[in-house]
Design a protein around this motif. Sequence first.
Motif, short mmCIF file in Angstrom:
data_model
loop_
_atom_site.label_atom_id
_atom_site.label_comp_id
_atom_site.label_asym_id
_atom_site.label_seq_id
_atom_site.Cartn_x
_atom_site.Cartn_y
_atom_site.Cartn_z
N ALA A 1 -9.54 15.13 12.94
CA ALA A 1 -9.89 15.61 11.98
C ALA A 1 -8.65 14.34 11.55
CB ALA A 1 -10.10 16.65 12.28
N THR A 2 -7.57 15.04 11.59
CA THR A 2 -6.47 14.60 10.47
C THR A 2 -6.78 12.72 10.41
OG1 THR A 2 -5.09 16.24 11.71
CG2 THR A 2 -3.96 13.93 10.48
N VAL A 3 -6.84 11.80 11.70
CA VAL A 3 -7.26 10.43 11.33
C VAL A 3 -8.70 10.63 9.90
CG1 VAL A 3 -8.40 8.68 12.31
CG2 VAL A 3 -6.34 9.96 13.43
N TYR A 4 -9.66 10.99 10.11
CA TYR A 4 -10.87 11.63 9.79
C TYR A 4 -10.63 11.94 7.75
CZ TYR A 4 -15.55 11.35 8.89
OH TYR A 4 -16.82 10.75 7.92
N ASN A 5 -9.59 12.16 7.85
CA ASN A 5 -9.36 12.93 6.36
C ASN A 5 -8.47 12.40 6.16
OD1 ASN A 5 -10.87 15.69 6.65
ND2 ASN A 5 -8.27 16.63 7.22
N ASN A 6 -7.56 12.16 6.86
CA ASN A 6 -6.42 10.51 5.62
C ASN A 6 -7.96 9.09 5.47
OD1 ASN A 6 -3.61 11.47 6.38
ND2 ASN A 6 -3.36 11.14 7.92
N LEU A 7 -8.35 8.42 6.33
CA LEU A 7 -9.07 7.53 6.13
C LEU A 7 -9.89 8.45 4.57
CD1 LEU A 7 -10.76 6.95 9.28
CD2 LEU A 7 -9.23 5.79 8.37
N ARG A 8 -10.49 9.30 4.59
CA ARG A 8 -10.90 9.63 3.29
C ARG A 8 -10.20 10.06 1.96
NH1 ARG A 8 -14.99 9.19 3.95
NH2 ARG A 8 -16.70 10.17 5.40
N LEU A 9 -8.89 10.36 2.34
CA LEU A 9 -7.95 9.98 1.50
C LEU A 9 -7.68 8.73 1.19
CD1 LEU A 9 -5.13 11.14 -0.57
CD2 LEU A 9 -4.26 10.20 1.67
N PHE A 10 -7.59 7.28 2.08
CA PHE A 10 -7.79 6.25 1.65
C PHE A 10 -8.77 5.89 1.04
CE2 PHE A 10 -4.71 5.58 5.61
CZ PHE A 10 -4.05 5.79 4.77
N SER B 1 0.44 -1.39 -0.32
CA SER B 1 0.12 0.21 0.18
C SER B 1 1.08 1.23 0.09
CB SER B 1 -0.70 -0.28 1.16
OG SER B 1 -1.97 -0.96 1.12
N ILE B 2 1.76 1.17 0.97
CA ILE B 2 2.41 1.98 0.70
C ILE B 2 3.45 2.83 -0.25
CG2 ILE B 2 4.74 2.99 1.91
CD1 ILE B 2 2.88 2.91 3.66
N GLU B 3 3.87 1.33 -1.86
CA GLU B 3 4.91 1.10 -2.87
C GLU B 3 3.22 2.10 -3.80
OE1 GLU B 3 6.96 0.91 -3.62
OE2 GLU B 3 7.56 0.78 -2.47
N LYS B 4 2.11 1.37 -3.12
CA LYS B 4 1.14 2.20 -4.30
C LYS B 4 0.81 3.30 -3.88
CE LYS B 4 -1.83 -1.63 -5.30
NZ LYS B 4 -3.04 -2.43 -3.89
N MET B 5 0.93 3.98 -2.96
CA MET B 5 1.42 5.91 -2.24
C MET B 5 2.19 6.54 -2.85
SD MET B 5 -0.96 6.29 1.28
CE MET B 5 -0.46 5.19 2.48
N LYS B 6 2.72 5.66 -2.36
CA LYS B 6 4.34 6.26 -3.44
C LYS B 6 3.83 6.86 -5.10
CE LYS B 6 7.48 5.13 -0.19
NZ LYS B 6 8.79 3.62 0.11
N LYS C 1 -10.74 7.40 -1.04
CA LYS C 1 -11.05 7.95 -2.29
C LYS C 1 -9.90 7.18 -3.38
CE LYS C 1 -8.88 11.81 -4.30
NZ LYS C 1 -8.20 12.68 -3.41
N ILE C 2 -8.52 6.64 -2.61
CA ILE C 2 -7.90 5.62 -3.67
C ILE C 2 -8.03 4.15 -3.74
CG2 ILE C 2 -5.71 7.46 -3.72
CD1 ILE C 2 -4.46 6.15 -1.70
N GLY C 3 -8.77 3.54 -2.71
CA GLY C 3 -9.20 2.65 -2.76
C GLY C 3 -8.88 1.66 -2.07
N PHE C 4 -8.09 2.13 -0.59
CA PHE C 4 -7.11 0.51 -0.14
C PHE C 4 -8.32 0.75 0.79
CE2 PHE C 4 -3.11 3.68 0.03
CZ PHE C 4 -2.67 2.44 -1.41
N VAL C 5 -8.96 1.71 1.06
CA VAL C 5 -10.12 1.35 2.36
C VAL C 5 -11.61 1.17 1.81
CG1 VAL C 5 -10.67 2.08 4.68
CG2 VAL C 5 -8.40 2.11 4.25
N LYS C 6 -12.58 0.33 1.92
CA LYS C 6 -13.77 0.86 1.68
C LYS C 6 -14.91 1.34 3.79
CE LYS C 6 -15.33 -2.71 0.44
NZ LYS C 6 -14.78 -4.59 1.01
#
Length: 163
Positions: A57-66, A9-14, A68-73
């Motif tokens: 809020a940081t946690v929430y925003n990061n979850l939103r990002l994940f 996942s880290i690779e995909k993010m990079k 969006k990129i499809g790592f997390v449902k």
Amino acid sequence: MHHTIVNDSIEKMKNANIRITPQRYAILEYLVESKMHPTADDIYKALADRFPNMSAATVYNNLRLFVKIGFVKELAYGDASSRFDFSNTQHYHAICESCGKIVDLYYPVLDDVEMVAENLTGFQVSHHRMEVYGICPECQEKGVQKEDVDDGAEAAGHHHHHH
């Protein structure tokens, strides 16, 4: 303990040019290791000690990002708190023996099966598949039983395949 899943996942993010902050790494790792589907609040509480200046809020925003990129449902359970489920691409199929419907099944715990197989057999494992068969909820409502499918098909000596 670092999972290949986290590293993938880290690779995909990079590759997607997303900065890997320690918080992001920790959130991702928590989601992968969590056997439940945590809420944003669960994750925030779990990581608050490690990152005292991180806000909910940081946690929430990061979850939103994940998401969006499809790592997390995001699994909305109807109440205010969405739960988050780490879904990597490895998933399985549940196949209805009555109507032939195929449902995706995510069960990240099984990702270890390849490592286990390598250890036990000495194979270099490239991938694995798993299929689960049964009767889907809709067919159950119509009164189809597991036994009907088995006995009906076996007794008559032929199988119906609906595609």
